[in-house]
Design a protein around this motif. Structure first.
Motif, PDB file in Angstrom:
ATOM      1  N   SER A  65       8.463  -1.524  -0.283  1.00 16.72           N
ATOM      2  CA  SER A  65       7.248  -1.016  -1.296  1.00 16.72           C
ATOM      3  C   SER A  65       7.809  -0.036  -2.001  1.00 16.72           C
ATOM      4  O   SER A  65       9.006   0.589  -1.761  1.00 16.72           O
ATOM      5  CB  SER A  65       6.297  -0.547  -0.184  1.00 16.72           C
ATOM      6  OG  SER A  65       6.632   0.732   0.503  1.00 16.72           O
ATOM      7  N   SER A  76       7.046   3.176  -2.320  1.00 15.51           N
ATOM      8  CA  SER A  76       7.163   4.452  -1.520  1.00 15.51           C
ATOM      9  C   SER A  76       8.396   4.563  -1.087  1.00 15.51           C
ATOM     10  O   SER A  76       8.862   5.676  -0.624  1.00 15.51           O
ATOM     11  CB  SER A  76       6.058   4.470  -0.349  1.00 15.51           C
ATOM     12  OG  SER A  76       6.318   3.537   0.492  1.00 15.51           O
ATOM     13  N   SER A  77       9.133   3.508  -0.725  1.00 21.70           N
ATOM     14  CA  SER A  77      10.477   3.686  -0.234  1.00 21.70           C
ATOM     15  C   SER A  77      11.652   3.895  -1.421  1.00 21.70           C
ATOM     16  O   SER A  77      12.715   4.245  -1.116  1.00 21.70           O
ATOM     17  CB  SER A  77      11.083   2.291   0.149  1.00 21.70           C
ATOM     18  OG  SER A  77      10.071   1.983   1.349  1.00 21.70           O
TER      19      SER A  77
END
Ligand code: TXA
Ligand code: MG
Length: 350
Positions: free
Chosen positions: A71, A73-74
């Protein structure tokens, strides 16, 4: 090696990924399906594990790996300075992730050095495959993954091809069936004023330029064989089966047919296999034909099946694989790029 069969229509399929995911997290090597080709996954933070990837594949040590995340967010875990990511790159992520697009970005220092030999950048992508995404999530680390073939062989587009190349060299393979796209991701580097395509793929130069609203050019090695190579993987012999691949393309089927025949003339011992569209004159010997359907063109079907067909040609002990190609434009640019490499340049316009 172990094979984990995954059927995403079964309830609870995610739980079956617990073991392969923990193998990756703890330094093992596990192959897994993506929408493009099968990847050979290792924990991108573990230098020793990544070095075992190079050993298993027989991959030249200077060829960097793509880091896979599940994702957006990583991203901050793998990229040095997310605030420095150009807006053009963000637009590409918005449009094409998850999907077959790899972006070259400055590497976070915690990414293992062997992932990016001598480089300050890494390739990053979020694959569009439910099994890949679930596996990466459960591994709780970024996953470095080259294509899961022996170096120089066609990339694997099913688990059987992974086993054929890497049995006993890796911990196992997650079998999620055949890949949809069949060719590796488009690899690009972008600035705010322009972008460079290092490896053409399913996402075309035209789509990239339109979405990012900047001009794109092909890297010099794609247009000029002797130019310096900025993306190390593109300089090696690649995607090649044992049989000699040759490719012809042009407007006139009869001329292509004549060229194929001339190529084999005087070689009675040749065991040719052919890859051709449905509307093509009859060919003697083993033939793979594609009948384009309403929702799938020859280019799409051949891209998906190409590596499998090249491997089949070897299994059938073909001496020659003769391919009817297409004009290298749009999605076909990626197909013809792989065919150029598989044929070691025996690609002819007639
Ligand atoms: O579709 C794909 O990209 C598949 C699946 C498994 O994700 N992976 C794949 O990996 O094709 P591989 O290792 O076979 O190809 C990676 C390509 C190579 O051409 C490599 O040189 C380039 O990406 N690459 C990776 N990191 C790079 C970097 N930092 N700068 C320039 N090129 C890079
Ligand atoms: Mg590869």
């Amino acid at each position: 090696m172990k094979i984990w069969e995954i059927d995403t229509t079964e309830a609870d399929w995610q739980r079956r990924l617990r073991e392969p995911a923990s193998r990756i997290e703890s330094g093992g090597l596990v192959a897994f399906p993506t929408e493009t080709v099968y990847g050979l996954g290792a924990n991108a933070l573990n230098d020793q594990a990544v070095r075992r990837v190079f050993a298993a594949k027989g991959r030249p040590a200077d060829n960097p790996l793509i880091v896979h995340i599940a994702s957006r967010s990583s991203l901050a875990d793998v990229v040095a300075d997310t605030s420095g990511i150009p807006e053009s790159a963000t637009k590409l992520m918005d449009a094409f992730w998850p999907g077959p697009l790899t972006l070259i970005l400055p590497a976070h220092p915690r990414i293992a050095a062997s992932v990016r030999p001598g480089m300050t950048t890494i390739g990053v992508r979020i694959p569009a495959h439910p099994v890949a995404l679930e596996l990466i999530r459960r591994a709780r680390c970024p996953v470095a993954a080259p294509s899961a073939n022996s170096s120089g062989r066609p990339s694997p587009t099913n688990a059987e091809a992974v086993v054929a190349d890497l049995d006993r060299l890796i911990d196992g393979v997650v079998d999620g069936g055949a890949c949809d796209v069949g060719l590796e991701s488009t690899v690009v580097a972008v600035q705010n004023d322009g972008g460079v395509v290092y490896r053409p793929g399913w996402i075309t130069v035209e789509e990239l330029a339109r979405v990012a609203a900047i001009p794109f050019r092909l890297d010099a090695h794609l247009t000029d064989g002797v130019a310096a190579v900025n993306s190390p993987g593109m300089k090696y012999r690649h995607y090649a089966p044992d049989a000699a691949v040759s490719v012809w393309w042009g407007e006139d089927s009869q001329r292509i047919f004549d060229a194929l025949r001339a190529h084999l003339a005087g070689r009675p011992d040749a065991q040719p296999s052919y890859i051709a569209p449905a509307h093509f004159p009859d060919l003697p010997g083993a033939v793979w034909r594609w009948s384009p359907s309403a929702d799938e063109s020859y280019v799409e079907a051949l891209s998906r099946e190409l590596y499998h067909l090249l491997r089949q040609g070897d299994k059938a002990a073909s001496t020659d694989i003769l391919v009817v190609g297409v004009a290298p434009e749009g999605k076909a640019l990626a197909l013809m790029n792989r065919l150029e490499k598989a044929s070691e340049g025996r690609l002819y316009r007639v």
